[in-house]
Design a protein around this motif. Structure first.
Motif, PDB file in Angstrom:
ATOM      1  N   CYS A   1       0.958  -1.520   0.235  1.00 34.34           N
ATOM      2  CA  CYS A   1      -0.159  -0.284   0.003  1.00 34.34           C
ATOM      3  C   CYS A   1       0.920   1.272   0.361  1.00 34.34           C
ATOM      4  O   CYS A   1       1.982   1.100   0.719  1.00 34.34           O
ATOM      5  CB  CYS A   1      -1.397   0.302   0.993  1.00 34.34           C
ATOM      6  SG  CYS A   1      -0.086   0.686   3.207  1.00 34.34           S
ATOM      7  N   PRO A   2       0.103   2.372  -0.817  1.00 29.33           N
ATOM      8  CA  PRO A   2       1.464   3.649  -0.634  1.00 29.33           C
ATOM      9  C   PRO A   2       1.826   3.953   1.137  1.00 29.33           C
ATOM     10  O   PRO A   2       3.094   4.406   0.656  1.00 29.33           O
ATOM     11  CB  PRO A   2       0.092   5.112  -1.284  1.00 29.33           C
ATOM     12  CG  PRO A   2      -0.840   3.972  -1.821  1.00 29.33           C
ATOM     13  CD  PRO A   2      -1.406   2.587  -0.969  1.00 29.33           C
TER      14      PRO A   2
ATOM     15  N   PHE B   1      -7.660   3.032  11.601  1.00 26.54           N
ATOM     16  CA  PHE B   1      -7.717   4.330  11.657  1.00 26.54           C
ATOM     17  C   PHE B   1      -7.215   5.136  10.290  1.00 26.54           C
ATOM     18  O   PHE B   1      -5.854   4.624  11.024  1.00 26.54           O
ATOM     19  CB  PHE B   1      -8.882   5.133  12.693  1.00 26.54           C
ATOM     20  CG  PHE B   1      -9.561   4.387  13.142  1.00 26.54           C
ATOM     21  CD1 PHE B   1     -11.080   5.338  12.172  1.00 26.54           C
ATOM     22  CD2 PHE B   1     -10.098   3.966  14.553  1.00 26.54           C
ATOM     23  CE1 PHE B   1     -12.066   5.492  13.237  1.00 26.54           C
ATOM     24  CE2 PHE B   1     -10.995   4.519  15.058  1.00 26.54           C
ATOM     25  CZ  PHE B   1     -12.600   4.518  14.244  1.00 26.54           C
ATOM     26  N   GLY B   2      -7.261   5.624   9.881  1.00 26.04           N
ATOM     27  CA  GLY B   2      -6.690   6.344   8.180  1.00 26.04           C
ATOM     28  C   GLY B   2      -6.521   5.453   7.386  1.00 26.04           C
ATOM     29  O   GLY B   2      -5.592   6.314   6.696  1.00 26.04           O
ATOM     30  N   CYS B   3      -6.623   4.223   7.730  1.00 24.61           N
ATOM     31  CA  CYS B   3      -6.214   3.017   5.769  1.00 24.61           C
ATOM     32  C   CYS B   3      -7.160   3.318   4.651  1.00 24.61           C
ATOM     33  O   CYS B   3      -8.640   3.260   4.943  1.00 24.61           O
ATOM     34  CB  CYS B   3      -6.385   1.647   6.421  1.00 24.61           C
ATOM     35  SG  CYS B   3      -5.432   0.644   5.334  1.00 24.61           S
ATOM     36  N   GLY B   4      -6.440   4.149   4.195  1.00 30.24           N
ATOM     37  CA  GLY B   4      -8.040   4.520   2.783  1.00 30.24           C
ATOM     38  C   GLY B   4      -7.593   2.733   1.896  1.00 30.24           C
ATOM     39  O   GLY B   4      -9.343   2.708   1.576  1.00 30.24           O
ATOM     40  N   VAL B   5      -7.305   2.215   2.272  1.00 31.18           N
ATOM     41  CA  VAL B   5      -7.191   0.678   0.870  1.00 31.18           C
ATOM     42  C   VAL B   5      -8.597  -0.159   1.801  1.00 31.18           C
ATOM     43  O   VAL B   5      -9.449  -0.761   1.436  1.00 31.18           O
ATOM     44  CB  VAL B   5      -6.054   0.227   1.295  1.00 31.18           C
ATOM     45  CG1 VAL B   5      -6.331  -0.987  -0.027  1.00 31.18           C
ATOM     46  CG2 VAL B   5      -5.482   1.141   0.199  1.00 31.18           C
TER      47      VAL B   5
ATOM     48  N   THR C   1     -12.698  -4.165   3.670  1.00 29.09           N
ATOM     49  CA  THR C   1     -13.436  -4.311   4.349  1.00 29.09           C
ATOM     50  C   THR C   1     -14.763  -4.731   3.518  1.00 29.09           C
ATOM     51  O   THR C   1     -15.558  -5.868   4.099  1.00 29.09           O
ATOM     52  CB  THR C   1     -14.346  -3.571   5.246  1.00 29.09           C
ATOM     53  OG1 THR C   1     -14.173  -2.571   4.390  1.00 29.09           O
ATOM     54  CG2 THR C   1     -13.252  -3.328   6.216  1.00 29.09           C
ATOM     55  N   ASP C   2     -15.519  -4.193   2.669  1.00 34.67           N
ATOM     56  CA  ASP C   2     -16.368  -4.546   1.849  1.00 34.67           C
ATOM     57  C   ASP C   2     -15.981  -6.052   1.309  1.00 34.67           C
ATOM     58  O   ASP C   2     -17.480  -6.552   1.089  1.00 34.67           O
ATOM     59  CB  ASP C   2     -17.267  -3.594   0.746  1.00 34.67           C
ATOM     60  CG  ASP C   2     -17.626  -2.539   1.395  1.00 34.67           C
ATOM     61  OD1 ASP C   2     -17.768  -2.244   2.861  1.00 34.67           O
ATOM     62  OD2 ASP C   2     -16.905  -1.304   0.580  1.00 34.67           O
ATOM     63  N   GLU C   3     -14.974  -5.750   0.524  1.00 33.45           N
ATOM     64  CA  GLU C   3     -14.250  -7.598  -0.064  1.00 33.45           C
ATOM     65  C   GLU C   3     -14.768  -8.924   1.028  1.00 33.45           C
ATOM     66  O   GLU C   3     -15.213  -9.420   0.316  1.00 33.45           O
ATOM     67  CB  GLU C   3     -13.123  -7.214  -1.128  1.00 33.45           C
ATOM     68  CG  GLU C   3     -13.194  -8.635  -1.783  1.00 33.45           C
ATOM     69  CD  GLU C   3     -14.287  -8.962  -2.790  1.00 33.45           C
ATOM     70  OE1 GLU C   3     -13.861 -10.045  -3.475  1.00 33.45           O
ATOM     71  OE2 GLU C   3     -15.068  -8.012  -3.002  1.00 33.45           O
ATOM     72  N   THR C   4     -14.101  -8.596   2.210  1.00 31.60           N
ATOM     73  CA  THR C   4     -13.933  -9.698   2.711  1.00 31.60           C
ATOM     74  C   THR C   4     -15.434 -10.499   3.265  1.00 31.60           C
ATOM     75  O   THR C   4     -15.598 -11.109   3.723  1.00 31.60           O
ATOM     76  CB  THR C   4     -13.313  -8.914   4.261  1.00 31.60           C
ATOM     77  OG1 THR C   4     -11.907  -8.934   3.419  1.00 31.60           O
ATOM     78  CG2 THR C   4     -13.036 -10.292   5.019  1.00 31.60           C
ATOM     79  N   GLN C   5     -15.969  -8.883   3.795  1.00 33.49           N
ATOM     80  CA  GLN C   5     -17.597  -9.208   4.746  1.00 33.49           C
ATOM     81  C   GLN C   5     -18.500 -10.291   2.919  1.00 33.49           C
ATOM     82  O   GLN C   5     -18.807 -10.683   2.887  1.00 33.49           O
ATOM     83  CB  GLN C   5     -18.404  -7.774   4.607  1.00 33.49           C
ATOM     84  CG  GLN C   5     -20.186  -7.934   4.929  1.00 33.49           C
ATOM     85  CD  GLN C   5     -20.025  -6.646   5.752  1.00 33.49           C
ATOM     86  OE1 GLN C   5     -19.700  -5.796   5.106  1.00 33.49           O
ATOM     87  NE2 GLN C   5     -21.286  -6.436   5.866  1.00 33.49           N
ATOM     88  N   ALA C   6     -18.448  -8.961   1.688  1.00 36.31           N
ATOM     89  CA  ALA C   6     -18.908 -10.329   0.998  1.00 36.31           C
ATOM     90  C   ALA C   6     -18.157 -11.339   0.516  1.00 36.31           C
ATOM     91  O   ALA C   6     -18.935 -12.684   0.849  1.00 36.31           O
ATOM     92  CB  ALA C   6     -18.565  -9.513  -0.555  1.00 36.31           C
ATOM     93  N   ILE C   7     -17.243 -12.122   0.992  1.00 36.99           N
ATOM     94  CA  ILE C   7     -16.259 -13.384   0.737  1.00 36.99           C
ATOM     95  C   ILE C   7     -17.161 -14.061   2.038  1.00 36.99           C
ATOM     96  O   ILE C   7     -17.723 -15.656   1.859  1.00 36.99           O
ATOM     97  CB  ILE C   7     -15.024 -13.121   1.140  1.00 36.99           C
ATOM     98  CG1 ILE C   7     -14.235 -13.187  -0.377  1.00 36.99           C
ATOM     99  CG2 ILE C   7     -14.786 -14.674   0.590  1.00 36.99           C
ATOM    100  CD1 ILE C   7     -13.021 -12.465  -0.655  1.00 36.99           C
TER     101      ILE C   7
END
Length: 446
Positions: free
Chosen positions: A226-227, A394-398, A403-409
């Motif tokens: 990540c950046p 907190f502060g992690c933009g990625v 979170t959305d992808e992990t929840q979906a899986i």
């Protein structure tokens, strides 16, 4: 839709919720008490028929007294701020502790905790006196995983390699003055304290390279860092005056192509330490890659042992998924130990991600650490006794994506998703509630 909780007494929150949901929302006039009623109903359902309640009588309640004091535990480096409640009968209740040591006097053995094992492995790398001087490495961000590589590399070249200690509140505060932005994640902010610590050791150089790429583990479409992890050494170079008194090596390096690495690192080190030969670089590189592979294999081996033991004992396995730096106790605030106190075993995402083949995701899967996260979620879906808890700083933009992808899986695999957002705040009250809710939901699901 019916809402509960004292927050919904706020008219603006209620209206915002209605607009977001697009429906008229029902708010009972006892919204702030519904959690208490729920706890009472839960307790009644768990009551054993014929067993007398242990609740105090009205008379005992009328004469109830307690004394509250605060103290620092001091039994380990966490220095937890304890709240000790002493009751009239001499009984005590302690809160604020991250482990059972203030209560039992004994430290957690760590036998069911892969986080503890990873910390032990990292701290086992000690400086070996060498002919070429001393190099310091900050124990922050990606160095929580790459220290075995760089420690071996520079030790082979004849340097004594020192790393900064485990993070602490004091270390964070000492580096706080050079943090340029409060929007960065807490693990990144800690890097300033680690650099400040190393600057006082009289080292010949501090090594903290920029790394656009991570090693390719074959789980994603690419293998970026990540950046923040990739380029935070640039932030250190521009904001930490203490590094002016030593060589600060923050050149761009990649480990994903070993042949290119040998050429690149040779040219870099020639500018700082002339006289190191190509053959020395090549031998040190080979040893470093071998040590890194051994280190990761040890983590996977111990993870397998912990899971096998948990399954034999009928325990739950929690994959506490985050990044390598979430192993830092100042970053995770002892959540790993807290989970083991619930009776579960704790492993990490990188200990199970290699057990899953690459699979398609709905997001661009181009970050090594996040590829592990998705693979760990898939692994949990394939094993009934495994569940995943995601740590998010907190502060992690990625992480807005992960979170959305992990929840979906997880939900596609019939699993519950639990996310814990952590930062400088050390109060684990909300975390305890989330974890209790998770375990209660899993029990009910069974």
């Amino acid at each position: 839709v019916v809402v509960q909780g004292g927050t919904f007494y706020n008219e603006a929150v209620l209206r915002a919720f209605e607009k977001e949901m697009g429906v008229e929302v029902i708010r009972p006039d006892i919204a702030g008490l519904m959690g208490a009623f729920g706890a009472a109903l839960y307790g009644r359902n768990k009551a054993v028929p014929g067993k007398v309640s242990a609740l105090l009588s009205r008379e005992a309640l009328a004469n109830f007294t307690q004394e509250t004091k605060s103290r620092v535990c001091g039994l380990c480096g966490n220095n937890c701020q304890l709240t000790v409640n002493t009751f009239a009968g001499g009984e005590t209740f302690i809160s604020g502790n991250r482990c059972d040591r203030p209560v039992t006097g004994k430290a957690d053995s760590g036998e069911r905790n892969l986080y503890a094992y990873k910390r032990k492995l990292i701290l086992s790398y000690k400086p070996v006196p060498g002919k070429r001087g001393m190099i310091g490495i900050p124990l922050c961000l990606n160095m929580w995983e790459l220290l075995p590589f760089w420690h071996t590399f520079f030790t082979k070249l004849g340097f004594a390699v020192y790393h900064s200690p485990l993070s602490s509140r004091d270390l964070y505060l000492k580096g706080q003055a050079t943090i340029p932005s409060d929007t960065a994640c807490f693990p990144a902010k800690l890097a300033h304290g680690h650099i400040q610590f190393l600057s006082k050791l009289g080292l010949d150089a501090v090594f903290y390279p920029c790394m656009t790429y991570n090693l390719d583990e074959g789980l994603g479409d690419n293998h970026y860092n990540c950046p923040v992890v990739a380029y935070y050494p640039e932030v250190i170079a521009g904001n930490c005056p203490e590094i002016k008194d030593t060589k600060f090596i923050y050149d761009y390096v990649g480990l994903h192509r070993p042949k290119d690495f040998t050429k690149k690192i040779y040219n870099i080190l020639q500018r700082y330490f002339p006289g190191i030969s190509r053959s020395e670089i090549r031998e040190a590189g080979d040893a470093a890659y071998a040590e890194y592979a051994h280190h990761m294999a040890e983590i996977r081996r111990e993870g397998a042992r912990i899971m096998n033991q948990a399954r034999a004992e009928g325990r739950r396995v929690i994959v506490l998924a985050g990044r390598p730096y979430h192993v830092d106790p100042e970053v995770n605030h002892g959540i790993d130990t807290l989970i083991t106190r619930f009776g579960a075993a704790v492993v990490t995402e990188d200990s199970v991600s290699g057990l899953v083949d690459k699979f398609p995701t709905t997001v661009l899967n181009q970050w090594t650490y996040h590829s592990r996260l998705y693979a760990a979620a898939r692994y949990c879906c394939e094993h009934q006794d495994c569940d995943l808890v995601q740590l998010v700083s907190f502060g992690c933009g990625v992480d807005a994506i992960t979170t959305d992808e992990t929840q979906a899986i997880l939900q596609a695999g019939g699993k519950l998703y639990t996310e814990l957002k952590i930062d400088e705040i050390t109060n684990l009250g909300a975390v305890r509630i989330r974890l209790r809710s998770l375990f209660a939901a899993l029990d009910e699901k069974e």
